[in-house]
Design an enzyme around this catalytic site. Structure first.
Site, PDB file in Angstrom:
ATOM      1  N   ASN A   1     -13.151  -2.865   2.400  1.00  0.00           N
ATOM      2  CA  ASN A   1     -14.076  -1.751   2.555  1.00  0.00           C
ATOM      3  C   ASN A   1     -15.043  -1.720   1.373  1.00  0.00           C
ATOM      4  O   ASN A   1     -14.634  -1.960   0.240  1.00  0.00           O
ATOM      5  CB  ASN A   1     -13.308  -0.434   2.623  1.00  0.00           C
ATOM      6  CG  ASN A   1     -12.374  -0.369   3.817  1.00  0.00           C
ATOM      7  OD1 ASN A   1     -12.708  -0.849   4.889  1.00  0.00           O
ATOM      8  ND2 ASN A   1     -11.197   0.202   3.627  1.00  0.00           N
TER       9      ASN A   1
ATOM     10  N   VAL B   1     -10.898   3.079  -3.759  1.00  0.00           N
ATOM     11  CA  VAL B   1     -10.533   2.540  -5.075  1.00  0.00           C
ATOM     12  C   VAL B   1     -11.551   1.461  -5.425  1.00  0.00           C
ATOM     13  O   VAL B   1     -11.720   0.485  -4.673  1.00  0.00           O
ATOM     14  CB  VAL B   1      -9.104   1.967  -5.079  1.00  0.00           C
ATOM     15  CG1 VAL B   1      -8.771   1.380  -6.444  1.00  0.00           C
ATOM     16  CG2 VAL B   1      -8.083   3.050  -4.708  1.00  0.00           C
TER      17      VAL B   1
ATOM     18  N   HIS C   1     -10.312  -5.127  -3.153  1.00  0.00           N
ATOM     19  CA  HIS C   1      -8.973  -5.392  -2.627  1.00  0.00           C
ATOM     20  C   HIS C   1      -9.085  -5.783  -1.175  1.00  0.00           C
ATOM     21  O   HIS C   1      -9.917  -5.267  -0.437  1.00  0.00           O
ATOM     22  CB  HIS C   1      -8.065  -4.175  -2.773  1.00  0.00           C
ATOM     23  CG  HIS C   1      -8.690  -2.878  -2.349  1.00  0.00           C
ATOM     24  ND1 HIS C   1      -9.575  -2.194  -3.155  1.00  0.00           N
ATOM     25  CD2 HIS C   1      -8.581  -2.160  -1.208  1.00  0.00           C
ATOM     26  CE1 HIS C   1      -9.979  -1.102  -2.524  1.00  0.00           C
ATOM     27  NE2 HIS C   1      -9.390  -1.060  -1.334  1.00  0.00           N
ATOM     28  N   MET C   2      -8.212  -6.694  -0.773  1.00  0.00           N
ATOM     29  CA  MET C   2      -8.117  -7.081   0.624  1.00  0.00           C
ATOM     30  C   MET C   2      -6.878  -6.428   1.204  1.00  0.00           C
ATOM     31  O   MET C   2      -5.757  -6.659   0.724  1.00  0.00           O
ATOM     32  CB  MET C   2      -8.051  -8.605   0.736  1.00  0.00           C
ATOM     33  CG  MET C   2      -7.919  -9.089   2.172  1.00  0.00           C
ATOM     34  SD  MET C   2      -8.191 -10.867   2.304  1.00  0.00           S
ATOM     35  CE  MET C   2      -9.978 -10.910   2.290  1.00  0.00           C
ATOM     36  N   HIS C   3      -7.084  -5.580   2.227  1.00  0.00           N
ATOM     37  CA  HIS C   3      -5.943  -5.016   2.952  1.00  0.00           C
ATOM     38  C   HIS C   3      -5.378  -6.116   3.844  1.00  0.00           C
ATOM     39  O   HIS C   3      -6.128  -6.785   4.555  1.00  0.00           O
ATOM     40  CB  HIS C   3      -6.390  -3.869   3.868  1.00  0.00           C
ATOM     41  CG  HIS C   3      -6.920  -2.665   3.158  1.00  0.00           C
ATOM     42  ND1 HIS C   3      -6.168  -1.529   2.962  1.00  0.00           N
ATOM     43  CD2 HIS C   3      -8.131  -2.397   2.613  1.00  0.00           C
ATOM     44  CE1 HIS C   3      -6.898  -0.616   2.338  1.00  0.00           C
ATOM     45  NE2 HIS C   3      -8.090  -1.119   2.119  1.00  0.00           N
TER      46      HIS C   3
ATOM     47  N   ASP D   1       0.845  -1.191   0.000  1.00  0.00           N
ATOM     48  CA  ASP D   1       0.000   0.000   0.000  1.00  0.00           C
ATOM     49  C   ASP D   1       0.885   1.247   0.000  1.00  0.00           C
ATOM     50  O   ASP D   1       1.896   1.319   0.696  1.00  0.00           O
ATOM     51  CB  ASP D   1      -0.907  -0.006   1.233  1.00  0.00           C
ATOM     52  CG  ASP D   1      -2.065   0.970   1.103  1.00  0.00           C
ATOM     53  OD1 ASP D   1      -3.214   0.523   0.985  1.00  0.00           O
ATOM     54  OD2 ASP D   1      -1.815   2.207   1.106  1.00  0.00           O
ATOM     55  N   ILE D   2       0.488   2.248  -0.777  1.00  0.00           N
ATOM     56  CA  ILE D   2       1.283   3.469  -0.916  1.00  0.00           C
ATOM     57  C   ILE D   2       1.271   4.312   0.360  1.00  0.00           C
ATOM     58  O   ILE D   2       2.162   5.141   0.575  1.00  0.00           O
ATOM     59  CB  ILE D   2       0.775   4.288  -2.129  1.00  0.00           C
ATOM     60  CG1 ILE D   2       1.855   5.193  -2.699  1.00  0.00           C
ATOM     61  CG2 ILE D   2      -0.484   5.062  -1.793  1.00  0.00           C
ATOM     62  CD1 ILE D   2       1.502   5.771  -4.061  1.00  0.00           C
TER      63      ILE D   2
END
Ligand code: 5GP
Ligand code: ZN
Length: 113
Positions: free
Chosen positions: A86, A95, A99-101, A29-30
């Site tokens: 989310n 976004v 996606h899975m954090h 992650d950025i």
């Protein structure tokens, strides 16, 4: 398609990629919220959790499987970690490609903020 994560998949935007196979991609992650914070995404574009269809189920199952594999490789699987997906505005999704954090390396509180 004007999707940030599709552009990362297609190498149109750079990312620090940590894992890739035919179905999923994982990258750092950025804006990390933990000592380790990666995103695991399907290569097929799915905008939100609400858009998952029957045909996506095995693909979506690859997200937690890959997150756990990365947690083991990075050495924090046993101490524990947090995965988050989310959805839409109230969920804090920014976004619109699911996606899975995967976050590890510190203790997380519950309930989430
Ligand atoms: P969301 O808020 O949708 O659940 O999570 C989106 C995540 O994508 C955020 O944690 C954000 O820091 C990350 N992100 C946004 N833009 C980029 C980017 O260009 N590269 C990378 N590696 N991560 C990004
Ligand atoms: Zn996409």
């Amino acid at each position: 398609m004007d999707c940030l994560f599709c552009k990362i998949i297609n190498r149109e935007i750079p990312a620090d990629i940590v894992y890739e196979d035919d179905e999923v991609l994982a990258f750092k992650d950025i804006d990390p919220q933990a000592p380790t914070h990666m995103l695991v995404i399907p290569k097929r574009h799915i905008a939100t959790l609400n858009d998952i269809e029957e045909r996506d189920l095995s693909l979506v199952g690859r997200l937690p499987q890959t997150a756990a594999k990365l947690a083991k490789e990075q050495g924090f699987a046993d101490e524990g970690y947090r995965v988050v997906m989310n959805c839409n505005e109230n969920g804090g999704q920014t976004v619109y490609h699911i996606h899975m954090h995967l976050m590890g390396g510190r203790r997380f509180t519950w309930p989430a903020g």
